[in-house]
Design a protein around this motif. Structure first.
Motif, PDB file in Angstrom:
ATOM      1  N   ALA A 173       9.724  -2.418 -17.193  1.00  0.00           N
ATOM      2  CA  ALA A 173       9.358  -2.797 -15.523  1.00  0.00           C
ATOM      3  C   ALA A 173       8.790  -4.206 -15.921  1.00  0.00           C
ATOM      4  CB  ALA A 173       8.657  -1.653 -15.061  1.00  0.00           C
ATOM      5  N   LEU A 174       9.550  -4.499 -13.703  1.00  0.00           N
ATOM      6  CA  LEU A 174       9.196  -5.949 -13.693  1.00  0.00           C
ATOM      7  C   LEU A 174       8.608  -5.405 -12.242  1.00  0.00           C
ATOM      8  CD1 LEU A 174      12.609  -7.852 -14.315  1.00  0.00           C
ATOM      9  CD2 LEU A 174       9.998  -8.162 -16.139  1.00  0.00           C
ATOM     10  N   TYR A 175       7.740  -6.596 -11.718  1.00  0.00           N
ATOM     11  CA  TYR A 175       6.407  -6.333 -10.781  1.00  0.00           C
ATOM     12  C   TYR A 175       6.747  -7.361 -10.493  1.00  0.00           C
ATOM     13  CZ  TYR A 175       4.965  -2.852 -13.435  1.00  0.00           C
ATOM     14  OH  TYR A 175       4.818  -1.538 -14.266  1.00  0.00           O
TER      15      TYR A 175
ATOM     16  N   GLY B 168       1.160  -1.366  -0.193  1.00  0.00           N
ATOM     17  CA  GLY B 168       0.024   0.202   0.166  1.00  0.00           C
ATOM     18  C   GLY B 168       0.866   1.129  -0.413  1.00  0.00           C
ATOM     19  N   GLY B 169       1.918   1.620   0.260  1.00  0.00           N
ATOM     20  CA  GLY B 169       3.031   2.399   0.117  1.00  0.00           C
ATOM     21  C   GLY B 169       3.717   3.246  -0.849  1.00  0.00           C
ATOM     22  N   GLY B 170       2.430   2.310  -2.570  1.00  0.00           N
ATOM     23  CA  GLY B 170       2.973   2.659  -3.555  1.00  0.00           C
ATOM     24  C   GLY B 170       4.162   2.498  -5.339  1.00  0.00           C
ATOM     25  N   LYS B 171       4.543   1.468  -4.872  1.00  0.00           N
ATOM     26  CA  LYS B 171       6.273   1.037  -4.929  1.00  0.00           C
ATOM     27  C   LYS B 171       5.175   0.703  -6.689  1.00  0.00           C
ATOM     28  CE  LYS B 171       5.990  -3.326  -2.571  1.00  0.00           C
ATOM     29  NZ  LYS B 171       5.191  -3.121  -1.697  1.00  0.00           N
ATOM     30  N   THR B 172       4.106   0.390  -6.606  1.00  0.00           N
ATOM     31  CA  THR B 172       3.870  -1.096  -8.128  1.00  0.00           C
ATOM     32  C   THR B 172       3.170   0.685  -8.971  1.00  0.00           C
ATOM     33  OG1 THR B 172       2.851  -2.301  -7.316  1.00  0.00           O
ATOM     34  CG2 THR B 172       2.208  -1.855  -9.434  1.00  0.00           C
ATOM     35  N   THR B 173       2.425   2.175  -8.504  1.00  0.00           N
ATOM     36  CA  THR B 173       2.290   3.116  -8.610  1.00  0.00           C
ATOM     37  C   THR B 173       3.322   3.973  -9.585  1.00  0.00           C
ATOM     38  OG1 THR B 173       0.481   3.132  -7.486  1.00  0.00           O
ATOM     39  CG2 THR B 173       0.615   4.715  -8.767  1.00  0.00           C
ATOM     40  N   ILE B 174       4.081   4.018  -8.588  1.00  0.00           N
ATOM     41  CA  ILE B 174       5.587   4.247  -9.329  1.00  0.00           C
ATOM     42  C   ILE B 174       6.881   3.992  -9.926  1.00  0.00           C
ATOM     43  CG2 ILE B 174       7.616   5.662  -7.885  1.00  0.00           C
ATOM     44  CD1 ILE B 174       5.150   7.403  -7.145  1.00  0.00           C
ATOM     45  N   THR B 175       6.262   2.888  -9.976  1.00  0.00           N
ATOM     46  CA  THR B 175       7.217   1.687 -11.093  1.00  0.00           C
ATOM     47  C   THR B 175       6.759   2.152 -12.128  1.00  0.00           C
ATOM     48  OG1 THR B 175       7.771   0.528  -9.705  1.00  0.00           O
ATOM     49  CG2 THR B 175       7.980  -0.261 -11.656  1.00  0.00           C
ATOM     50  N   LYS B 176       5.206   1.783 -12.554  1.00  0.00           N
ATOM     51  CA  LYS B 176       4.490   2.850 -13.360  1.00  0.00           C
ATOM     52  C   LYS B 176       4.681   3.435 -13.942  1.00  0.00           C
ATOM     53  CE  LYS B 176       0.935  -1.133 -13.139  1.00  0.00           C
ATOM     54  NZ  LYS B 176      -0.291  -0.843 -12.829  1.00  0.00           N
ATOM     55  N   TYR B 177       4.775   5.167 -13.065  1.00  0.00           N
ATOM     56  CA  TYR B 177       4.621   5.728 -13.597  1.00  0.00           C
ATOM     57  C   TYR B 177       6.153   6.598 -13.928  1.00  0.00           C
ATOM     58  CZ  TYR B 177       3.388  10.883 -12.983  1.00  0.00           C
ATOM     59  OH  TYR B 177       3.183  12.289 -13.270  1.00  0.00           O
TER      60      TYR B 177
ATOM     61  N   TYR C 101      17.292   1.988 -18.750  1.00  0.00           N
ATOM     62  CA  TYR C 101      16.562   1.411 -17.382  1.00  0.00           C
ATOM     63  C   TYR C 101      15.976   0.284 -17.016  1.00  0.00           C
ATOM     64  CZ  TYR C 101      17.778   6.611 -17.614  1.00  0.00           C
ATOM     65  OH  TYR C 101      18.304   8.268 -17.255  1.00  0.00           O
ATOM     66  N   ILE C 102      15.997  -0.464 -15.780  1.00  0.00           N
ATOM     67  CA  ILE C 102      15.240  -1.299 -15.582  1.00  0.00           C
ATOM     68  C   ILE C 102      14.563  -0.646 -14.509  1.00  0.00           C
ATOM     69  CG2 ILE C 102      15.115  -3.790 -15.126  1.00  0.00           C
ATOM     70  CD1 ILE C 102      17.449  -4.101 -16.974  1.00  0.00           C
ATOM     71  N   LEU C 103      13.043  -1.291 -14.300  1.00  0.00           N
ATOM     72  CA  LEU C 103      13.084  -0.578 -12.717  1.00  0.00           C
ATOM     73  C   LEU C 103      12.013  -1.986 -12.651  1.00  0.00           C
ATOM     74  CD1 LEU C 103      10.904   2.222 -14.803  1.00  0.00           C
ATOM     75  CD2 LEU C 103      13.141   2.696 -12.743  1.00  0.00           C
ATOM     76  N   ILE C 104      12.546  -2.131 -10.676  1.00  0.00           N
ATOM     77  CA  ILE C 104      11.513  -3.692 -10.450  1.00  0.00           C
ATOM     78  C   ILE C 104      10.883  -2.980  -9.656  1.00  0.00           C
ATOM     79  CG2 ILE C 104      11.887  -5.784  -9.440  1.00  0.00           C
ATOM     80  CD1 ILE C 104      14.895  -4.939 -11.094  1.00  0.00           C
ATOM     81  N   ASP C 105       9.876  -3.189  -9.067  1.00  0.00           N
ATOM     82  CA  ASP C 105       8.958  -3.299  -7.871  1.00  0.00           C
ATOM     83  C   ASP C 105       9.384  -4.431  -7.114  1.00  0.00           C
ATOM     84  OD1 ASP C 105       6.640  -3.855  -6.418  1.00  0.00           O
ATOM     85  OD2 ASP C 105       4.658  -3.235  -7.878  1.00  0.00           O
ATOM     86  N   TYR C 106      10.081  -4.013  -6.041  1.00  0.00           N
ATOM     87  CA  TYR C 106      10.784  -4.932  -5.278  1.00  0.00           C
ATOM     88  C   TYR C 106      10.797  -4.873  -4.125  1.00  0.00           C
ATOM     89  CZ  TYR C 106      14.794  -7.749  -4.652  1.00  0.00           C
ATOM     90  OH  TYR C 106      15.883  -9.452  -3.810  1.00  0.00           O
TER      91      TYR C 106
END
Length: 185
Positions: A36-38, A17-26, A82-87
């Motif tokens: 991006a990887l989730y 609920g802290g926003g990691k997926t939303t911020i990664t997408k943004y 860039y590689i962004l990882i929701d991790y």
């Protein structure tokens, strides 16, 4: 002949609920030539009971991250910037640390994260189900959140205030990524 610079690997962590997926997408939209990887898209072998795992000392290497790390390896071979990882683990998993250039932690207060989770996960649920979830959080689940705050947050390179608006959080992270990139290339 000069070889291409490998992509910068940035992980985004936060409590649920802290926003990691939303911020990664943004950020994926903001950073050109990125993928991006989730974390939640994978089915990892790992602890069956998160609170028991936390109570036993939260050994992050108990998680078999091979599916995610295999995908990171494949992306590292592509002409990306860039590689962004929701991790959620920052540098705490010994096999993952070799891939990470920059670990970001979104510092979202527990009450805001809980409100977001209830809004996101329970919007069509009965009040009894919502009440049970809150009771479980108070009784034992909170320890899992505190593990992240106490272990992942101090293990991150960048800490961003999770109470800020999403575009502002993303822009702060974007600026820090650019600063890091300029000073490390």
């Amino acid at each position: 002949m000069q070889t291409a610079t490998p992509p910068l690997v940035v992980t985004i962590a936060a409590i649920s609920g802290g926003g990691k997926t939303t911020i990664t997408k943004y950020l994926k939209e903001r950073l050109q030539n990125s993928k991006a990887l989730y974390f939640d898209d994978y089915d990892f072998d790992g602890p069956l009971n998160i609170i028991d795992w936390v109570d036993r000392g939260a050994d992050y290497d108990e998680w078999n991250l091979s599916p995610l790390l295999n995908d990171v390896e494949l992306l590292l071979k592509k002409p990306l910037e860039y590689i962004l990882i929701d991790y959620p683990f920052a540098y705490k998993h010994t096999k993952a640390i070799h891939y990470i250039n920059l670990a970001v932690y979104i510092d979202t207060p527990l009450d805001i994260a809980m409100a977001r989770r209830i809004t996101r996960d329970y919007k069509n649920s009965s009040k009894e189900k919502i009440f049970t979830n809150i009771q479980n959080y108070v009784s034992f689940g909170r320890r899992g959140y505190l593990e992240m705050i106490n272990t992942i947050k101090p293990n991150s390179d960048i800490i961003v205030d999770g109470t800020l608006p999403i575009p502002e959080i993303a822009e702060l992270i974007y600026e820090k990524i650019q600063t890091w990139k300029c000073s490390n290339l």
